[in-house]
Design a protein around this motif. Structure first.
Motif, PDB file in Angstrom:
ATOM      1  N   GLY A 223      39.536  32.164  39.562  1.00 21.75           N
ATOM      2  CA  GLY A 223      39.554  32.786  38.251  1.00 21.75           C
ATOM      3  C   GLY A 223      38.455  33.809  38.069  1.00 21.75           C
ATOM      4  O   GLY A 223      37.884  34.308  39.049  1.00 21.75           O
ATOM      5  N   PRO A 224      38.133  34.138  36.827  1.00 21.87           N
ATOM      6  CA  PRO A 224      37.135  35.178  36.538  1.00 21.87           C
ATOM      7  C   PRO A 224      35.756  34.798  37.044  1.00 21.87           C
ATOM      8  O   PRO A 224      35.409  33.619  37.127  1.00 21.87           O
ATOM      9  N   GLY A 225      34.971  35.824  37.362  1.00 18.77           N
ATOM     10  CA  GLY A 225      33.659  35.587  37.959  1.00 18.77           C
ATOM     11  C   GLY A 225      32.530  35.423  36.966  1.00 18.77           C
ATOM     12  O   GLY A 225      31.385  35.244  37.372  1.00 18.77           O
ATOM     13  N   ARG A 226      32.812  35.459  35.676  1.00 22.33           N
ATOM     14  CA  ARG A 226      31.743  35.293  34.690  1.00 22.33           C
ATOM     15  C   ARG A 226      31.188  33.872  34.736  1.00 22.33           C
ATOM     16  O   ARG A 226      31.792  32.979  35.321  1.00 22.33           O
ATOM     17  N   ARG A 227      30.041  33.670  34.119  1.00 24.36           N
ATOM     18  CA  ARG A 227      29.383  32.357  34.178  1.00 24.36           C
ATOM     19  C   ARG A 227      30.032  31.364  33.221  1.00 24.36           C
ATOM     20  O   ARG A 227      30.270  31.666  32.050  1.00 24.36           O
ATOM     21  N   TYR A 228      30.305  30.181  33.735  1.00 22.69           N
ATOM     22  CA  TYR A 228      30.811  29.073  32.933  1.00 22.69           C
ATOM     23  C   TYR A 228      29.902  27.881  33.217  1.00 22.69           C
ATOM     24  O   TYR A 228      29.965  27.312  34.304  1.00 22.69           O
ATOM     25  N   PRO A 229      29.014  27.529  32.283  1.00 21.10           N
ATOM     26  CA  PRO A 229      28.079  26.422  32.522  1.00 21.10           C
ATOM     27  C   PRO A 229      28.798  25.175  33.007  1.00 21.10           C
ATOM     28  O   PRO A 229      29.759  24.709  32.400  1.00 21.10           O
ATOM     29  N   GLY A 230      28.329  24.659  34.146  1.00 20.69           N
ATOM     30  CA  GLY A 230      28.906  23.457  34.718  1.00 20.69           C
ATOM     31  C   GLY A 230      30.049  23.701  35.683  1.00 20.69           C
ATOM     32  O   GLY A 230      30.466  22.792  36.405  1.00 20.69           O
ATOM     33  N   LEU A 231      30.568  24.937  35.716  1.00 22.55           N
ATOM     34  CA  LEU A 231      31.713  25.223  36.582  1.00 22.55           C
ATOM     35  C   LEU A 231      31.403  26.240  37.686  1.00 22.55           C
ATOM     36  O   LEU A 231      32.241  26.492  38.547  1.00 22.55           O
ATOM     37  N   GLU A 232      30.207  26.829  37.651  1.00 20.25           N
ATOM     38  CA  GLU A 232      29.895  27.901  38.602  1.00 20.25           C
ATOM     39  C   GLU A 232      30.126  27.497  40.048  1.00 20.25           C
ATOM     40  O   GLU A 232      30.595  28.305  40.869  1.00 20.25           O
ATOM     41  N   ASP A 233      29.804  26.246  40.379  1.00 23.49           N
ATOM     42  CA  ASP A 233      29.913  25.803  41.771  1.00 23.49           C
ATOM     43  C   ASP A 233      31.355  25.640  42.234  1.00 23.49           C
ATOM     44  O   ASP A 233      31.608  25.487  43.426  1.00 23.49           O
ATOM     45  N   PHE A 234      32.298  25.669  41.307  1.00 28.70           N
ATOM     46  CA  PHE A 234      33.688  25.401  41.673  1.00 28.70           C
ATOM     47  C   PHE A 234      34.577  26.650  41.662  1.00 28.70           C
ATOM     48  O   PHE A 234      35.716  26.604  42.131  1.00 28.70           O
ATOM     49  N   ILE A 235      34.051  27.749  41.127  1.00 25.43           N
ATOM     50  CA  ILE A 235      34.881  28.940  40.970  1.00 25.43           C
ATOM     51  C   ILE A 235      34.840  29.842  42.191  1.00 25.43           C
ATOM     52  O   ILE A 235      33.767  30.177  42.691  1.00 25.43           O
ATOM     53  N   VAL A 236      36.021  30.204  42.666  1.00 29.56           N
ATOM     54  CA  VAL A 236      36.172  31.267  43.662  1.00 29.56           C
ATOM     55  C   VAL A 236      36.528  32.506  42.850  1.00 29.56           C
ATOM     56  O   VAL A 236      37.653  32.640  42.369  1.00 29.56           O
ATOM     57  N   PRO A 237      35.567  33.406  42.637  1.00 30.39           N
ATOM     58  CA  PRO A 237      35.775  34.502  41.696  1.00 30.39           C
ATOM     59  C   PRO A 237      36.719  35.589  42.217  1.00 30.39           C
ATOM     60  O   PRO A 237      36.719  35.922  43.397  1.00 30.39           O
ATOM     61  N   VAL A 238      37.500  36.103  41.291  1.00 33.73           N
ATOM     62  CA  VAL A 238      38.413  37.204  41.595  1.00 33.73           C
ATOM     63  C   VAL A 238      37.903  38.435  40.860  1.00 33.73           C
ATOM     64  O   VAL A 238      37.669  38.376  39.650  1.00 33.73           O
ATOM     65  N   SER A 239      37.732  39.533  41.572  1.00 35.92           N
ATOM     66  CA  SER A 239      37.292  40.770  40.939  1.00 35.92           C
ATOM     67  C   SER A 239      38.363  41.839  41.087  1.00 35.92           C
ATOM     68  O   SER A 239      39.261  41.743  41.940  1.00 35.92           O
ATOM     69  N   ALA A 240      38.257  42.868  40.254  1.00 35.00           N
ATOM     70  CA  ALA A 240      39.226  43.960  40.290  1.00 35.00           C
ATOM     71  C   ALA A 240      39.206  44.680  41.628  1.00 35.00           C
ATOM     72  O   ALA A 240      40.160  45.394  41.965  1.00 35.00           O
ATOM     73  N   ALA A 241      38.148  44.479  42.424  1.00 32.19           N
ATOM     74  CA  ALA A 241      38.040  45.150  43.717  1.00 32.19           C
ATOM     75  C   ALA A 241      39.139  44.745  44.691  1.00 32.19           C
ATOM     76  O   ALA A 241      39.437  45.480  45.641  1.00 32.19           O
ATOM     77  N   VAL A 242      39.764  43.574  44.463  1.00 36.48           N
ATOM     78  CA  VAL A 242      40.812  43.131  45.398  1.00 36.48           C
ATOM     79  C   VAL A 242      42.186  43.658  45.006  1.00 36.48           C
ATOM     80  O   VAL A 242      43.148  43.490  45.751  1.00 36.48           O
ATOM     81  N   GLN A 243      42.298  44.298  43.836  1.00 34.72           N
ATOM     82  CA  GLN A 243      43.614  44.747  43.382  1.00 34.72           C
ATOM     83  C   GLN A 243      44.326  45.662  44.375  1.00 34.72           C
ATOM     84  O   GLN A 243      45.525  45.501  44.622  1.00 34.72           O
ATOM     85  N   PRO A 244      43.617  46.651  44.993  1.00 38.51           N
ATOM     86  CA  PRO A 244      44.320  47.496  45.957  1.00 38.51           C
ATOM     87  C   PRO A 244      44.897  46.716  47.138  1.00 38.51           C
ATOM     88  O   PRO A 244      45.875  47.144  47.753  1.00 38.51           O
ATOM     89  N   ALA A 245      44.308  45.565  47.435  1.00 35.78           N
ATOM     90  CA  ALA A 245      44.789  44.769  48.572  1.00 35.78           C
ATOM     91  C   ALA A 245      45.966  43.883  48.207  1.00 35.78           C
ATOM     92  O   ALA A 245      46.798  43.566  49.064  1.00 35.78           O
ATOM     93  N   VAL A 246      46.052  43.470  46.952  1.00 38.51           N
ATOM     94  CA  VAL A 246      47.106  42.530  46.564  1.00 38.51           C
ATOM     95  C   VAL A 246      48.216  43.171  45.740  1.00 38.51           C
ATOM     96  O   VAL A 246      49.278  42.581  45.553  1.00 38.51           O
TER      97      VAL A 246
END
Length: 326
Positions: free
Chosen positions: A191-214
């Protein structure tokens, strides 16, 4: 529920995706969150909503009810993972449910400021999620929270593809779910790469930089990125655990070609405008209007005359009305 068992020797994978705004079928006015009486507290409103759901005609599988670009990608994730996968839907209307649960068309969202928003604050959204979980739901006996889902099979992998609007109300539930798994690395939030207290260690962040690839629009980016990294893991015989998926997401981001920039204010063709409108409608978490979508288009540096945009918008709405709401 259907048969979600895995093949011998293969680790079970629970895939959870958020619902889509667009739905097929006839929508009853009683199943619009905007129709709930004002002035009630969150729990009372939710109990009222549950009574409406229970009285509704639920004849459509969740997997078949939702529509749009995002959903077409999201429902493919189970096929990518293989027979070990089970698909689940995170819904502001029904709570957590398996994809084969039978439900009715409804309008409810965790996004704030929409006509069918179920809450106006994060705390109220979390209360709504918790109250929904107390209901047996559309598939009695099935887990109703992320915590229950993880506890039902501690050795499984849980992968949740989540938007910001749905991460916020489910945050505490997601934290508890991670604690139920035998290996915390098997709990993944894409999901989004912004900070979510308590969840940071579990998030694989998605950024707009991957859009050209997908490919696709930004509105389906999380689902498309999830599909690609799961495909990469499958092809490379890597586990669907968070450390492996995080590495693959990093590789995807670094290998993506640079985005093609359009000259600010560049005029789009009718085909490009229609594609934009369909993509935006597919992922919009509240009521859509030509004015709202045109504002979004122009804020991205692209251009379309108001009358032309409105005409194309109305054509698409009429086409979808005859196709999806018949």
């Amino acid at each position: 529920m259907g048969d979600h068992t895995s093949t011998p020797g293969e680790q079970s994978v629970h895939l959870v995706v958020t619902c889509a705004n667009r739905k097929r079928g006839s929508l009853s006015s009683t199943l619009r969150a905007r129709e709930l009486p004002p002035g009630q507290d969150t729990q009372a409103r939710c109990h009222d909503w549950i009574r409406r759901l229970a009285a509704g005609v639920a004849t459509t599988r969740a997997a078949d009810l939702y529509a749009g670009e995002y959903w077409q990608v999201a429902k493919q994730l189970g096929q990518v993972v293989g027979p070990a996968a089970s698909m689940w839907v995170c819904s502001a209307g029904y709570g957590l449910m398996p994809e084969d649960a039978h439900i009715a068309a409804y309008a409810a969202t965790f996004a704030f400021g929409q006509k069918d928003s179920v809450a106006s604050t994060t705390d109220d959204a979390r209360r709504w999620w918790g109250t929904l979980a107390e209901w047996t739901g559309p598939a009695p006996g099935a887990p109703r929270t992320f915590t229950d889902l993880a506890a039902s099979n501690p050795d499984a992998v849980v992968i949740a593809v989540m938007s910001d609007a749905y991460l916020r109300p489910c945050a505490y539930d997601l934290q508890r779910a991670a604690e139920k798994l035998a290996d915390p690395d098997n709990f993944v939030i894409i999901g989004p790469g912004r900070r979510y207290p308590g969840l940071e260690d579990f998030i694989v962040p998605v950024s707009a930089a991957v859009q050209p690839a997908v490919g696709g629009s930004l509105l389906s980016l999380h689902a498309r990125a999830a599909r690609r990294v799961l495909e990469m893991a499958r092809k490379q015989h890597k586990p669907f655990a968070r450390p492996a998926l995080a590495v693959l997401m990093k590789e995807l981001r670094e290998s993506a070609p640079p985005a093609v920039s359009r000259v600010p204010g560049a005029r789009l063709s009718d085909h490009e405008v229609s594609a934009f409108i369909r993509a935006a409608m597919a992922e919009e978490v509240g009521p859509v209007s030509a004015t709202k979508l045109l504002r979004r288009l122009r804020s991205s540096g692209q251009s379309c005359e108001q009358a032309r945009f409105k005409g194309l918008f109305q054509e698409i709405m009429q086409e979808d009305a005859s196709k999806d709401w018949s």
